[in-house]
Design a protein around this motif. Sequence first.
Motif, mmCIF file in Angstrom:
data_model
loop_
_atom_site.group_PDB
_atom_site.id
_atom_site.type_symbol
_atom_site.label_atom_id
_atom_site.label_comp_id
_atom_site.label_asym_id
_atom_site.label_seq_id
_atom_site.Cartn_x
_atom_site.Cartn_y
_atom_site.Cartn_z
ATOM 1 N N MET A 1 0.576 -1.250 -0.169
ATOM 2 C CA MET A 1 0.442 -0.248 0.204
ATOM 3 C C MET A 1 1.093 1.308 -0.169
ATOM 4 O O MET A 1 0.775 2.099 -0.700
ATOM 5 N N ARG A 2 1.650 1.115 0.670
ATOM 6 C CA ARG A 2 3.281 2.378 0.549
ATOM 7 C C ARG A 2 3.279 3.082 -0.530
ATOM 8 O O ARG A 2 3.547 4.288 -0.576
ATOM 9 N N GLU A 3 3.983 1.646 -1.463
ATOM 10 C CA GLU A 3 4.002 2.351 -3.115
ATOM 11 C C GLU A 3 3.549 3.412 -3.478
ATOM 12 O O GLU A 3 3.342 4.238 -4.169
ATOM 13 N N VAL A 4 2.024 2.707 -3.461
ATOM 14 C CA VAL A 4 0.751 2.859 -3.919
ATOM 15 C C VAL A 4 0.233 4.564 -3.973
ATOM 16 O O VAL A 4 0.060 5.242 -4.182
ATOM 17 N N GLN A 5 0.321 4.437 -2.752
ATOM 18 C CA GLN A 5 -0.014 5.728 -1.849
ATOM 19 C C GLN A 5 1.330 6.642 -2.571
ATOM 20 O O GLN A 5 1.076 8.215 -2.352
ATOM 21 N N ALA A 6 2.417 6.114 -2.794
ATOM 22 C CA ALA A 6 3.384 7.300 -3.001
ATOM 23 C C ALA A 6 3.352 7.622 -4.198
ATOM 24 O O ALA A 6 2.846 8.608 -4.413
ATOM 25 N N MET A 7 2.587 6.788 -4.914
ATOM 26 C CA MET A 7 2.342 7.105 -6.451
ATOM 27 C C MET A 7 1.489 7.658 -6.586
ATOM 28 O O MET A 7 2.225 8.609 -7.276
ATOM 29 N N TYR A 8 0.807 8.397 -5.749
ATOM 30 C CA TYR A 8 -1.227 8.645 -5.854
ATOM 31 C C TYR A 8 0.257 10.054 -5.127
ATOM 32 O O TYR A 8 -0.213 11.325 -6.392
ATOM 33 N N SER A 9 0.745 10.339 -4.186
ATOM 34 C CA SER A 9 1.171 11.533 -3.981
ATOM 35 C C SER A 9 2.299 12.160 -4.869
ATOM 36 O O SER A 9 1.905 13.011 -5.405
ATOM 37 N N ASP A 10 2.818 11.327 -6.116
ATOM 38 C CA ASP A 10 3.469 11.937 -6.627
ATOM 39 C C ASP A 10 3.343 12.354 -8.510
ATOM 40 O O ASP A 10 3.210 13.707 -8.654
ATOM 41 N N ALA A 11 1.563 11.609 -8.675
ATOM 42 C CA ALA A 11 1.240 11.927 -9.397
ATOM 43 C C ALA A 11 0.372 13.119 -9.263
ATOM 44 O O ALA A 11 -0.103 14.745 -9.823
ATOM 45 N N LYS A 12 -0.023 13.241 -7.660
ATOM 46 C CA LYS A 12 -0.972 14.613 -7.685
ATOM 47 C C LYS A 12 0.122 15.920 -7.723
ATOM 48 O O LYS A 12 -0.670 16.721 -7.931
ATOM 49 N N GLU A 13 0.973 15.271 -7.590
ATOM 50 C CA GLU A 13 1.764 16.342 -6.661
ATOM 51 C C GLU A 13 2.070 17.142 -8.453
ATOM 52 O O GLU A 13 2.568 18.244 -8.849
ATOM 53 N N ARG A 14 2.110 16.074 -9.381
ATOM 54 C CA ARG A 14 2.340 16.896 -10.798
ATOM 55 C C ARG A 14 1.441 17.005 -11.928
ATOM 56 O O ARG A 14 1.005 17.763 -12.761
ATOM 57 N N LYS A 15 -0.015 17.227 -10.685
ATOM 58 C CA LYS A 15 -1.105 17.121 -11.783
ATOM 59 C C LYS A 15 -1.359 16.621 -12.202
ATOM 60 O O LYS A 15 -2.407 16.597 -13.608
ATOM 61 N N ASN A 16 -1.068 14.600 -11.929
ATOM 62 C CA ASN A 16 -1.524 14.226 -13.074
ATOM 63 C C ASN A 16 -2.617 13.273 -13.088
ATOM 64 O O ASN A 16 -2.857 12.246 -12.057
ATOM 65 N N GLU A 17 -3.631 13.607 -13.603
ATOM 66 C CA GLU A 17 -5.159 12.404 -13.162
ATOM 67 C C GLU A 17 -4.415 11.488 -13.951
ATOM 68 O O GLU A 17 -5.297 10.625 -13.046
ATOM 69 N N LYS A 18 -4.400 10.937 -14.920
ATOM 70 C CA LYS A 18 -3.940 9.530 -15.126
ATOM 71 C C LYS A 18 -2.801 8.290 -14.269
ATOM 72 O O LYS A 18 -3.931 7.739 -13.824
ATOM 73 N N GLY A 19 -2.272 9.247 -13.914
ATOM 74 C CA GLY A 19 -1.307 9.090 -13.195
ATOM 75 C C GLY A 19 -1.727 8.558 -11.343
ATOM 76 O O GLY A 19 -2.379 7.844 -10.726
ATOM 77 N N GLN A 20 -3.220 10.251 -10.789
ATOM 78 C CA GLN A 20 -4.009 9.963 -10.385
ATOM 79 C C GLN A 20 -5.219 8.361 -10.538
ATOM 80 O O GLN A 20 -5.099 7.671 -9.167
ATOM 81 N N GLY A 21 -5.686 8.691 -11.516
ATOM 82 C CA GLY A 21 -6.444 7.301 -12.063
ATOM 83 C C GLY A 21 -6.091 5.819 -11.369
ATOM 84 O O GLY A 21 -6.352 5.434 -10.784
#
Length: 219
Positions: A1-21
């Motif tokens: 779960m930690r890796e997925v949350q890190a992936m989401y945080s990174d995508a959110k910071e870059r305003k990457n909607e596909k990455g957040q999805g």
Amino acid sequence: MREVQAMYSDAKERKNEKGQGIAYYMMGNVYLNMNDLDESSNAYKKGLEFLRKISPLPVIITELYSYYGDVLNEQQRYKELDELTVGWKEDVEKLIMENLNMSEVQREIMWFYYDIACIQAAIGLEDYERAQKFLDDAYRFVHSEDDFLSTTWLTTAAQLRLKQGRYMEALYLNTRRMSLVNPDEDKAIYLSVALQRSDILTGLNRYEELSKLYKRMYF
């Protein structure tokens, strides 16, 4: 779960909607593996909201729809599942228009799982005529008995017949499905098919067979 949350945080910071999805989709899968269906469905819903904004639509959205639909069905949230299929159909049509080089197999698989979700929703809402319509449509995409789509179709068809009280037909379909399972290699799948069979045998009042089935399942 930690890796997925890190992936989401990174995508959110870059305003990457596909990455957040995609991160929410993966989060939903993690929660599903933990058998936390509420958190899983919440994550899938958020993932869908992000991915539907992307143009062109990412093909992975069809996987998310399928997993989300299965969770809603498991939770018996049939009205929500029925509502989900409206956007699902729109997005499959859009994907096909945006990907003209998509293979026939890919198109069939997308429509097949859409049909299965429609059947599950209709069964849950006790609209068996509508369920039959989609069951017939889904069968168009099953090309052989050992086709991986066939196993899903057989399970779903048996469930419809079970809910209709057509127990002998349900037993026939379940028997065909059971013949494709190796209990030693696919224990979880075997138990799922066997549990459906136990409901059918109960409907038929065949308690001696039911007792033997339980022994095979749990001993």
